[in-house]
Write a protein that holds these residues in place. Structure first.
Motif, short mmCIF file in Angstrom:
data_model
loop_
_atom_site.label_atom_id
_atom_site.label_comp_id
_atom_site.label_asym_id
_atom_site.label_seq_id
_atom_site.Cartn_x
_atom_site.Cartn_y
_atom_site.Cartn_z
N THR A 188 -1.50 5.32 3.52
CA THR A 188 -2.43 4.33 4.06
C THR A 188 -1.85 3.66 5.30
O THR A 188 -2.53 3.48 6.31
N VAL A 225 -10.05 3.00 6.44
CA VAL A 225 -9.25 2.00 5.74
C VAL A 225 -10.05 0.70 5.69
O VAL A 225 -10.60 0.26 6.70
N VAL A 283 0.85 -1.20 0.00
CA VAL A 283 0.00 0.00 0.00
C VAL A 283 0.88 1.24 0.00
O VAL A 283 2.10 1.14 0.01
N ARG A 306 -2.30 5.87 8.08
CA ARG A 306 -3.69 5.87 8.58
C ARG A 306 -3.91 4.72 9.53
O ARG A 306 -4.55 4.87 10.58
N ARG A 346 -6.26 -2.93 6.10
CA ARG A 346 -5.83 -2.66 7.47
C ARG A 346 -5.09 -3.87 8.04
O ARG A 346 -4.02 -3.74 8.64
#
Lengths: 331, 331
Positions: free
Chosen positions: A19, A30, A15, A22, A35
């Motif tokens: 991201t 996400v 990713v 995050r 995640r």
DNA sequence: ATCTCTTGAGAGAGCGCTCTCTCCACCCCT
DNA sequence: AGGGGTGGAGAGAGCGCTCTCTCAAGAGAT
């Protein structure tokens, strides 16, 4: 062999760095599978965010300075109030994941150091433990545009929130106890008069004696055991007939008890003794000490909450905590 | 209203950022007049380097974690050894301009927190105060590739430099004093047996009794006053004839003195008492306490120097400091 | 006078992260 | 079926500093 970066985590999870960031910061935007992939990468790589990089951009450090401005290093070591306060504040900050940077400001040189450090943006806020009246630190720090709170009322009337206990009311209760148990000549061993606690406890003593028509007999110590012993000897010379003494803290009361013993006075038969603080040692003196208890740990915790309020933009009012008379055998 | 940057300083002084940086960091390759111009700009702007930016690039933080791994928070507050050590270490680090980040690791949860924090690169090194044997922290931290030193010998034989006092030798000296003054039934109140200090002091006690053909009478406390009082009552029940007790720390000795008093035993006439640590309070007990003094402040300072040596790439050896018998009235 | 060497200063990359801005894709509504 | 809205992800700037590399200028040597 250097530590993995967010970049590495992102690459491994397939990713972008954004991201990965995050996920690290717990944002909810996400997708679950992504995640999880990121979390797995973090785990596998043993990734830990670099705090310097983070605070460079966020302008936060998540650490708080705990400045102990105590000129007498002996008192710092021996008076359990300090360690109790430090421990309690430390534990309270732990719950909100903030670090404690401990700074001892004993000399003028270290004052400058503290000021420099704090204005260097190393910390998000300052907790100040300073009982000393002439201390320039409260006003200096309040000028620094850094959130500051104080343990104990600052001596100079500077606009910083603080938590204190009711020193005057406590002293009054202690002395009133002596009056009510029929003592006639009630002396006091006061604390240092350049400390707010020292002043207030003396004020409380004076208030009660004035109202009950007793004469005041005052010696002054510096909150150490040794000074309590010296002051007690002084008082016995000044007025051999005294039958009670209100001592502004327990440490000095311990010294006073020793001097009374050496002078052949029985406690409480000949002389009643009331201390202040209710340190653990007060239970173990001979005889156990009647004293004023105040909640040091709560006071420190309240100070932390005051600071956190300040971070939230709140404008906090001073907090005054009550004291409680604990009657043991010395009075 | 944000703080001035190096950029601003450089602009004001009419030089490049690099040159300003050279001046700030005290490099000598700057012409005197330019240096002065930069210093003036710094002064006028009130420039203070941003620590986050600096440590982002230097990979140093100039702060040291002081991890106090003490499960009993009561002991932390009441035992002046902790605050003395903290104060001394703190002052020693002050001289080399490093900050102290205080971390209390009382629970398993906070252990994880400490590990995470330290592996987060927030600090350049770790000083560990942990007397607790089962403590996983010493080995955990030594795995983190972070310089670690310990106050007190780690219980598990992990390869980290430490400073300790001669617990065994001190205990031997204390018990030998009791033997030599003619005591026959010498008991001990030992410290917690999961703490290295508790173990070693008991070992010292046993060594002397074995060599001098005395019987050992042991109760175990946890280094608090309260536990000392409880242990003493226990000993008196176990052997009412005992005429001496070696107590593994002064705090417990204070508790023991109280129990002896309550049991009507005179000290030292009926029972001699020897403590360990020589805390300030030892002078103020009734009677004043004979005890083993060890240099807590020096020990902490030595620990700091050990860590600084480690930074220099040195491979430091453990340091053992001597103890000294201080004879007062209790034995 | 030319060349090398030293000294002093600037340019610019990059430390590792956050966060805004932008974009893409998909869904729902009309 | 088309358009607006929304959720989810990437690009990239920039936080403030240090430090290497580069270069200019002057000193000294030949």
């Amino acid at each position: 062999m250097r530590r993995p970066t967010l970049e590495a985590v992102a690459a491994r999870a397939g990713v972008s760095r954004a991201t990965a960031s995050r996920v690290v910061n717990g944002q909810t935007t996400v997708a679950p599978d992504i995640r999880d992939a990121v979390l797995r990468a973090i785990d596998e790589l043993g990734y830990v965010p670099n705090s310097a990089a983070r605070s460079l951009v966020t302008q936060r450090t998540d650490s708080i300075a705990l400045v102990v401005s105590e000129p007498g290093t002996r008192v710092f070591s021996e008076d359990p109030m300090f360690s109790t306060a430090i421990r309690s504040a430390s534990m309270e900050l732990e719950t909100v994941n903030k670090q404690v940077v401990l700074m001892l400001a004993s000399s003028a040189k270290s004052h400058a150091r503290v000021e420099r450090y704090i204005s260097g943006g190393h910390v998000d806020g300052v907790m100040l433990i300073s009982m000393h009246g002439a201390d320039p630190l409260p006003s200096a720090l309040s000028r620094l545009r850094v959130p500051v709170v104080s343990y104990g009322r600052p001596a100079v009337p500077v606009q910083i929130p603080y938590v204190d206990n009711d020193n005057i009311g406590g002293a009054e209760a202690g002395v009133r106890h002596l009056v009510e148990t029929g003592r006639r000549r009630i002396a006091t061993i006061a604390g240092p008069q350049d400390m707010i606690g020292g002043q207030d406890r003396l004020t409380g003593y004076r208030n009660v004696l004035r109202d009950s028509d007793h004469r005041s007999i005052v010696a002054v110590g510096d909150f150490t055991r040794e000074s309590g012993a010296v002051a007690m000897r002084q008082l016995l010379r000044d007025d051999p007939e005294l039958d009670a003494v209100f001592v502004a803290n327990d440490l000095m009361a311990v010294g006073a008890l020793q001097s009374l013993r050496q002078a052949g006075r029985r406690v409480p038969d000949d002389v009643a003794v009331v201390g202040f603080d209710d340190i653990e040692a007060a239970k173990y003196t001979e005889p156990p000490l009647t004293t004023l208890r105040h909640p040091v740990a709560e006071q420190a915790a309240a100070m932390v909450r005051l600071l956190l309020d300040l971070f939230e933009g709140g404008t906090s009012e001073p907090v005054i905590l009550p004291t409680e008379l604990v009657v043991r055998e010395s009075a």
